[in-house]
Design a protein around this motif. Structure first.
Motif, PDB file in Angstrom:
ATOM      1  N   ASN B  32       0.874  -1.135  -0.195  1.00 40.90           N
ATOM      2  CA  ASN B  32      -0.085  -0.022   0.079  1.00 40.90           C
ATOM      3  C   ASN B  32       0.721   1.304   0.087  1.00 40.90           C
ATOM      4  N   PRO B  33       0.656   2.179  -0.876  1.00 38.35           N
ATOM      5  CA  PRO B  33       1.558   3.313  -0.859  1.00 38.35           C
ATOM      6  C   PRO B  33       1.195   4.329   0.123  1.00 38.35           C
ATOM      7  N   TYR B  34       2.091   4.953   0.860  1.00 34.98           N
ATOM      8  CA  TYR B  34       1.549   5.850   1.970  1.00 34.98           C
ATOM      9  C   TYR B  34       1.895   7.454   1.334  1.00 34.98           C
ATOM     10  N   LEU B  35       0.891   7.757   0.395  1.00 37.15           N
ATOM     11  CA  LEU B  35       0.974   9.016  -0.343  1.00 37.15           C
ATOM     12  C   LEU B  35       1.154  10.216   0.577  1.00 37.15           C
ATOM     13  N   TYR B  36       0.245   9.928   1.926  1.00 36.74           N
ATOM     14  CA  TYR B  36      -0.234  11.147   2.634  1.00 36.74           C
ATOM     15  C   TYR B  36       1.027  12.104   3.032  1.00 36.74           C
ATOM     16  N   ILE B  37       1.935  11.229   3.352  1.00 35.24           N
ATOM     17  CA  ILE B  37       3.538  11.955   3.649  1.00 35.24           C
ATOM     18  C   ILE B  37       3.992  13.172   2.646  1.00 35.24           C
ATOM     19  N   ALA B  38       3.168  13.043   1.427  1.00 33.66           N
ATOM     20  CA  ALA B  38       3.517  14.179   0.655  1.00 33.66           C
ATOM     21  C   ALA B  38       3.331  15.693   1.309  1.00 33.66           C
ATOM     22  N   PHE B  39       2.202  15.682   2.422  1.00 32.02           N
ATOM     23  CA  PHE B  39       1.979  16.762   3.110  1.00 32.02           C
ATOM     24  C   PHE B  39       3.217  17.203   3.672  1.00 32.02           C
ATOM     25  N   ILE B  40       4.116  16.464   4.124  1.00 31.48           N
ATOM     26  CA  ILE B  40       5.418  16.872   4.969  1.00 31.48           C
ATOM     27  C   ILE B  40       6.113  17.508   3.749  1.00 31.48           C
ATOM     28  N   PHE B  41       6.333  16.938   2.527  1.00 29.27           N
ATOM     29  CA  PHE B  41       7.189  17.737   1.587  1.00 29.27           C
ATOM     30  C   PHE B  41       6.494  19.144   1.194  1.00 29.27           C
ATOM     31  N   LEU B  42       5.467  19.265   1.137  1.00 27.81           N
ATOM     32  CA  LEU B  42       4.673  20.284   0.643  1.00 27.81           C
ATOM     33  C   LEU B  42       4.366  21.388   1.445  1.00 27.81           C
ATOM     34  N   PHE B  43       4.434  21.158   2.775  1.00 21.54           N
ATOM     35  CA  PHE B  43       4.147  22.406   3.781  1.00 21.54           C
ATOM     36  C   PHE B  43       5.008  23.244   3.630  1.00 21.54           C
ATOM     37  N   PRO B  44       4.903  24.348   3.678  1.00 20.10           N
ATOM     38  CA  PRO B  44       5.948  25.513   3.383  1.00 20.10           C
ATOM     39  C   PRO B  44       7.006  25.487   4.662  1.00 20.10           C
ATOM     40  N   LEU B  45       7.999  25.797   4.558  1.00 20.70           N
ATOM     41  CA  LEU B  45       8.970  25.969   5.637  1.00 20.70           C
ATOM     42  C   LEU B  45       8.712  27.011   6.463  1.00 20.70           C
ATOM     43  N   VAL B  88      16.767  19.569   4.552  1.00 19.67           N
ATOM     44  CA  VAL B  88      16.811  20.678   3.607  1.00 19.67           C
ATOM     45  C   VAL B  88      17.950  21.452   3.602  1.00 19.67           C
ATOM     46  N   ARG B  89      18.473  21.545   4.857  1.00 18.41           N
ATOM     47  CA  ARG B  89      19.949  22.297   5.131  1.00 18.41           C
ATOM     48  C   ARG B  89      20.893  21.422   4.188  1.00 18.41           C
ATOM     49  N   ILE B  90      20.875  20.084   4.406  1.00 14.96           N
ATOM     50  CA  ILE B  90      22.179  19.264   3.919  1.00 14.96           C
ATOM     51  C   ILE B  90      21.900  19.245   2.282  1.00 14.96           C
ATOM     52  N   TYR B  91      20.908  19.069   1.498  1.00 17.10           N
ATOM     53  CA  TYR B  91      20.919  19.015   0.090  1.00 17.10           C
ATOM     54  C   TYR B  91      20.437  20.255  -0.444  1.00 17.10           C
ATOM     55  N   PHE B  92      19.711  21.237  -0.092  1.00 11.49           N
ATOM     56  CA  PHE B  92      19.572  22.407  -0.636  1.00 11.49           C
ATOM     57  C   PHE B  92      20.471  23.738  -0.164  1.00 11.49           C
ATOM     58  N   ARG B  93      21.224  23.205   0.795  1.00  8.38           N
ATOM     59  CA  ARG B  93      22.057  24.292   1.388  1.00  8.38           C
ATOM     60  C   ARG B  93      21.397  25.792   1.689  1.00  8.38           C
ATOM     61  N   ASN B 103      10.891  26.855  -2.249  1.00 10.42           N
ATOM     62  CA  ASN B 103       9.742  26.140  -3.045  1.00 10.42           C
ATOM     63  C   ASN B 103      10.070  24.702  -3.669  1.00 10.42           C
ATOM     64  N   LEU B 104       9.731  23.874  -3.431  1.00 14.96           N
ATOM     65  CA  LEU B 104      10.282  22.440  -3.842  1.00 14.96           C
ATOM     66  C   LEU B 104      10.427  22.421  -5.400  1.00 14.96           C
TER      67      LEU B 104
END
Lengths: 275, 167
Positions: B32-45, B88-93, B103-104
């Motif tokens: 079962n895919p757990y797509l709801y975690i997309a909320f974590i990626f899309l919520f603004p910092l 975010v700090r590690i990958y996008f500096r 913005n992702l």
């Protein structure tokens, strides 16, 4: 004092995070405990109402299949009834003495939520306290056993499926012998459960039927479970037999709740002797 | 204000999608895919993280209610919600001054892919470890994590490519 405030200032997010994680962990541990699972389960008014709506809409898709099941079951029951019919002459009074020994009462319910792909699986049915369902009752259907009721709300009940690592059910070999063992599940395949601790001298053959043993106050005697699929050869420490279930656990809709009428008497007797 | 409403709508959309549809897919038996975690990626910092942490916890808890899993979803969702900033700090500096403009969709695909897949794998690993609740079949945990992560990631990137406006 200032240092403490500074500490809280610095780690406020981390402390908040830890606090919420602690709540989540408590819920996880409570959920695994059969007697404590009260807070987070699908047997409350909101989730129950949701799942009822969903089940009502999807039930039309399975009408044909359900009718088939019903007529098959009717055929089976009519045949059973026919075997017990005694031809009695008209002028004698027939006394059905078996009525006095009735052990259990069946009532019907509908499954509104079904899980079978996780290690700890639960089902939700649309009957609750208002309809007389209590915890530790058996859930069966025409093909075999399904689970044990666990926690009830007013109109819904959560059922611990036999496909749950906590599930342990007394089961025996069908036939003249009454060798019995414990039925468990190893969380690998939802069609296959395992029978543990069956004596070595039991005459097992592939394809033999396994049924409930009647040594608990939950399941009535002689409800079918499945047939033997694989027998462990050789001298392994655990005597384990793979059982293919009669039920397709991924495709369940209508079930029966079994209430044991002697449960209170048996329980009070057992508790009395323990003291 | 408009953004707030969008976030609330996203919350309920992902929650209903997960509970009503994705929890019943059972692809190849048990995926079962757990797509709801997309909320974590899309919520603004944001500088203030209390709301975000609490909402993520709530999202996980709602899903737990419907899938009878105690608090497992809540635990794993909150975990990646907390550690999102470090990645975010590690990958996008980025530093805290950049957070409001982050913005992702404006980042390069490679970076976004690594970021999203790291968080997904962490979430799924925690979820399946707790779901199994023993060290007995660790191989099952790892296989499940891998399969479900792949499925979730495919769905996530398909969905984002469909729903984002091309410029």
């Amino acid at each position: 004092m200032q240092q403490i405030i500074y500490f809280f200032q610095k780690f406020k997010y981390f402390l908040f995070f830890l606090f919420l994680e602690f709540i989540a962990l408590t819920l996880i541990f409570n959920n695994l405990n059969f007697h404590k699972s009260k807070f987070i389960n699908s047997a409350n008014a909101i989730t129950g109402g949701f799942y009822t709506k969903l089940a009502n809409t999807s039930e039309y898709l399975h009408l044909k299949e359900d009718n088939q099941h019903l007529s098959e079951e009717n055929k089976h029951l009519k045949n059973l009834l026919e075997q017990h019919k005694i031809v009695s002459s008209k002028d004698s009074i027939a006394i059905d003495s078996t009525l006095f020994f009735q052990k259990s009462v069946y009532s019907q319910a509908k499954i509104i939520n079904n899980n079978y792909s996780k290690p700890f699986n639960f089902l939700t049915i649309n009957k609750g306290k208002n309809q007389g369902v209590d915890k530790e009752m058996a859930i069966v259907n025409h093909k075999g056993i399904i689970g044990i009721t666990e926690s009830t709300s007013n109109n819904y009940t959560r059922v611990q499926s036999i496909l749950n690592l906590n599930s342990e059910i007394n089961a025996r070999l069908k036939g003249k012998t009454s060798y019995y063992g414990t039925l468990k599940w190893d969380s690998k395949d939802y069609n296959i459960v395992q029978l543990h601790d069956i004596p070595r001298q039991a005459p097992l053959k592939i394809g033999d039927t396994i049924e409930t043993g009647g040594k608990s106050t939950i399941f009535p005697e002689g409800i079918p479970i499945g047939s033997i699929l694989k027998i462990n050869q050789g001298n392994t420490a655990e005597n384990k037999v793979d059982i293919q279930l009669f039920n397709d656990m991924s495709n369940l809709r209508y079930v029966y709740v079994v209430k044991n009428l002697d449960k209170i008497e048996i329980k009070s007797l057992e508790n009395g002797t323990n003291e | 204000m408009n953004k707030r409403i969008n976030q609330i709508l996203l919350f309920f959309f992902l929650f209903l999608l997960q509970v009503l549809l994705l929890n019943n897919i059972n692809f190849l038996g048990n995926i079962n895919p757990y797509l709801y975690i997309a909320f974590i990626f899309l919520f603004p910092l944001n500088e203030n993280r209390f709301t975000f942490l609490f909402i993520s916890f709530l999202l996980g808890l709602f899903i737990d209610f419907f899938s009878d899993s105690g608090g497992i979803h809540a635990f794993s969702t909150l975990f990646i919600a907390y550690f999102r900033l470090s990645f975010v700090r590690i990958y996008f500096r980025k530093n805290p001054a950049d957070y409001p403009f982050f913005n992702l969709h404006q980042e390069s695909f490679g970076k976004v892919f690594i970021y999203v897949s790291t968080l997904t794998v962490i979430h799924h690993l925690i979820y399946f470890s707790f779901a199994n609740f023993s060290f007995h079949n660790i191989s099952m945990v790892l296989i499940n994590t891998l399969n479900t992560s792949v499925f979730t990631l495919i769905l996530y990137f398909l969905a984002t490519s469909v729903f984002t406006k091309s410029e």
